[in-house]
Design an enzyme around this catalytic site. Structure first.
Site, PDB file in Angstrom:
ATOM      1  N   GLU A 105      50.083  41.410  46.819  1.00 31.54           N
ATOM      2  CA  GLU A 105      49.960  40.774  48.146  1.00 31.54           C
ATOM      3  C   GLU A 105      51.268  40.115  48.555  1.00 31.54           C
ATOM      4  OE1 GLU A 105      46.387  38.703  46.793  1.00 31.54           O
ATOM      5  OE2 GLU A 105      45.382  39.478  48.586  1.00 31.54           O
ATOM      6  N   GLU A 125      41.242  42.127  41.704  1.00 33.92           N
ATOM      7  CA  GLU A 125      40.446  40.904  41.811  1.00 33.92           C
ATOM      8  C   GLU A 125      38.951  41.161  41.617  1.00 33.92           C
ATOM      9  OE1 GLU A 125      42.913  41.824  43.647  1.00 33.92           O
ATOM     10  OE2 GLU A 125      44.148  40.151  44.294  1.00 33.92           O
TER      11      GLU A 125
END
Ligand code: T1G
Length: 694
Positions: A105, A125
């Site tokens: 990210e 995640e």
């Protein structure tokens, strides 16, 4: 500071340096923001490169910060990413080895991304019960496309950088030195001048976005039944497709903050760290020198021996496989080949792989052929006399320094070690059947097991992709000692009023893959019978329901005899409730003057799971297991305890030790209550509002 700042020919290089994986903890986040500000304030700087030191670009947010104030302490990762986007000077992320989670990210916030081949790119995640919480659900679809992003985010599976080289994720794949490549690219970007591209400005184009998203939802309907995160991943991606980047980002944040509080996420994070903590042994330093293990010997080519051998063949190690009779040896080899062929049919192996692995087996009937083995594992009949004979012969022929391991599941390892003149080289390696499939390996540390032997076996376990948990020497080690109390409660509940199918269904609804009676029918009821007979002799004070003995006296040993707690149609494995068995159970209660009562599913689950917890607490008190997370790893990887509940000890923490103790005291007042004396540790933790996993 976990970040280094240097200038190379007019380019600011911000190096993430937070071992072991450049986790984006608070100090790293702060260092990046300060580096960006410094570079933009320096007229001598025309571009910025962000690169990772060591074995990763970045493994993502620092999971150890979650559920602590640091996780949300500014600058948050969202703030850092905004700073990258807002930089007037071009920001180039230079990726190698690992760019995962928040690490990816972060890179998506840069204006440009370059990478070397072989880097693992992932948003994993979901495997922690979360979803990408710093824009990943909004930015990744904008650079790799909706379908690839959905697959990557919902599965969490890494993709190699070269496989994504043709997407807008990467502006260049660097051939050679990454930093040099990134510096050169940075200069070209500066030459081109701004404004520099931002991923957030790209569109998500797909002719049938709604259809793709719907199909993604359908694909996880079953597997995500107990896990909220996969659905939230899809919801957040869909929000960005429908309502645009900003609304999608805000919704993603809401989902993240909700998920990070869920018991499922806490359980998955507990398992993540528990797996890694298990290989750490308090009094064995991580830099303990290990012995060279290149040649393996396995004694016994039966079900266990063959499965054990396969683990090492799969890891590329040659195995000398010893049996006492040629026909047993031939059968063992044939079984190994058949197991491999089955994997070829499933497309998991090629025929070439099979031949390579089979060629690594050196079958023999002679102990002399084990003389050069670095590690010998015996998987012979579970009887002390047989083990004694094996270890006395091994002691004679094995070379000095060879590690001698027993796969025993019930015998005393110290006694076995005493059959040799080298007890320091003796250790237990308790595999679980099928040994080539089950991840759990109980490594039994004898009183005299040398520290380097222990360190060697723990490292070898990683090589054969096992979750190794150290156990001290006791009857049943960790897993089987606890399961015995679980089965004891199941049998009590049969005589008190429940039936096998009800108990199995209740605990399977809780999340176990298989209830105690289906499991026993699969393993063979005669195995438990033999252990109980030994127990009746050794610990007559321990009272058991004799109902399972009654079943065995009927010859109902389970699937292998076509009938056990359940009936089985020939050639089938479906467990069919048996009227004959149910009638026997009711008659048994009557015979013993027990007035049967309805037992609810909640009581069934509570008594079975708390029986595990209570024995686990005793195992901790005795130092048989070093930490509660080790016990949880045993149950998650060896006994199909539901992953989303994190293991029996974490489950007890989740419901609260005060509630655990209260329940135990309640059952202590009922029939068969003598089994419910709470372990001292349960009482201490209940009184101090403590947890097993602190
Ligand atoms: N945070 C903290 N510690 C971590 C960590 C992390 N993200 N990743 C690894 N470690 C520790 C690990 O516990 C071990 O510690 C050591 O590093 C080596 O790990 C906002 C919210 C990166 C592929 O899920 O998959 O970003 O035992 O033995 O085999 O959207 O670690 O040595 O003390 O596994 O070389 C998302 C998890 C986080 C990646 C390296 N990221 N890590 O594998 O080493 S959430 C992940 C891995 C997030 C954002 C969200 C692997 C690895 P110790 P290791 P490895």
């Amino acid at each position: 500071m976990a970040v280094d700042y240097t200038i190379r020919g007019g380019v600011a290089v911000i190096t993430l340096d937070n071992p072991p994986v450049n986790g984006l903890g608070h100090s790293t986040r702060l260092g990046i923001v300060e580096g960006i500000e410094r570079a933009n304030g320096d007229d001598g700087v025309r571009a910025i490169v962000i690169i990772g030191a060591g074995k990763a670009f970045s493994g993502g947010a620092d999971i150890t910060e979650f559920n602590t104030p640091k996780a949300s302490q500014e600058p948050t990762l969202m703030t850092v990413i905004k700073a990258l986007e807002a930089s007037a000077k071009p920001v180039v992320a230079a990726i190698h080895a690992v760019a995962m989670g928040g690490g990816l990210e972060l890179a998506l916030g840069a204006h440009y991304r370059v990478a070397v081949p072989g880097a693992q790119i992932a948003l994993p995640e979901v495997k922690l019960g979360l979803l990408p919480g710093a824009g990943g659900t909004q930015r990744l679809p904008r650079v790799v496309g909706l379908e690839t992003a959905l697959n990557m985010i919902v599965s969490g599976t890494p993709v190699l950088s070269e496989k994504l080289a043709q997407t807008a994720l990467f502006d260049e794949l660097v051939d050679g030195d990454l930093l040099q490549g990134a510096l050169s690219f940075a200069h070209r970007a500066a030459d081109r001048g701004g404004p520099h591209p931002q991923v957030r400005d790209r569109e998500i184009e797909h002719p049938d976005a709604a259809g793709v998203i719907e199909r993604a939802r359908e694909s996880i309907a079953v597997s995500a039944r107990h896990f909220p995160a996969p659905r939230k991943c899809i919801d957040a991606i869909e929000k960005g497709v429908k309502d645009g980047f900003e609304r999608g980002l805000a919704f993603e944040r809401e989902c993240f903050l909700a998920l990070v509080q869920t018991p499922e996420s806490r359980a998955l994070r507990h398992a993540f760290f528990g797996e890694r903590a298990a290989s750490k042994i308090a009094d064995v330093p991580s830099n303990t020198p290990v012995r060279k293990i290149e040649r393996i010997g396995v004694i016994g080519a039966g079900t266990m021996g063959g499965g054990i051998a396969m683990n090492f063949l799969n890891a590329g190690l040659p195995v000398t496989l010893l049996e006492t009779k040629q026909d047993a040896l031939d059968r063992g080899i044939t079984t190994i080949r058949r197991n491999y062929e089955a994997q070829v049919k499933k497309g998991r192996l090629t025929q070439e792989n099979v031949e390579e692995r089979m060629a690594r087996i050196a079958p023999t009937l002679s102990y002399a052929d084990l003389a050069q083995a670095d590690l010998v594992i015996e998987a012979v009949f579970e009887e002390l006399g047989v083990k004694e004979n094996v270890f006395r012969q091994l002691d004679e022929i094995a070379k000095p320094g060879a590690i001698l391991a027993s796969n025993t599941s019930t015998l005393n390892l110290d006694t076995i070690a005493s059959f040799t003149k080298r007890p320091g080289d003796v250790i237990g390696m308790h595999f679980f059947s099928p040994a080539n499939v089950m991840k759990l390996l109980e490594v039994v540390r004898g009183e005299k097991t040398a520290k380097d032997v222990l360190a060697t076996v723990m490292q070898l376990a990683k090589k054969i992709r096992k979750t190794a948990v150290v156990s001290g020497v006791c009857d049943g080690f960790i897993g089987n000692r606890m399961i015995e109390q679980y089965i004891r409660q199941a049998l009590f509940m049969l005589e008190e009023g429940a039936l096998p199918a009800q108990i199995d269904r209740a605990v399977e609804d809780f999340g176990f893959a298989m209830g105690p009676f289906r499991m026993s029918d699969l393993a063979g009821n005669d195995i438990g019978w033999a252990i109980r007979k030994r127990r009746y002799r050794e610990q007559p004070e321990l009272h058991y329901s004799r109902i399972a003995d009654r079943l065995c006296e009927m010859g109902r040993f389970g699937q292998k005899t076509g009938a056990g707690w359940y009936d089985y149609e020939p050639g089938k494995r479906d467990a069919l409730p048996s009227k004959e068995v149910d009638d026997m159970i009711v008659a048994y209660s009557k015979e013993r003057g027990i007035e049967r009562r309805a037992i609810g599913d909640e009581e069934i689950v509570e008594r079975l799971v708390l029986a595990l917890v209570n024995e686990g607490a005793k195992i901790l008190e005795e130092g048989i297991a070093a930490k509660a997370s080790d016990i949880d790893m045993v149950y998650l990887t060896g006994y199909s305890f539901p992953l989303w509940r994190g293991g029996p000890m974490l489950y007890a923490d989740t419901i609260g030790l005060d509630n655990v103790e209260r329940a135990m005291r309640k059952y202590a007042q009922q029939a068969n209550g003598d089994a419910w004396r709470p372990a001292a540790r349960v009482t201490v933790l209940a009184q101090s509002n403590g947890r097993f996993n602190d």
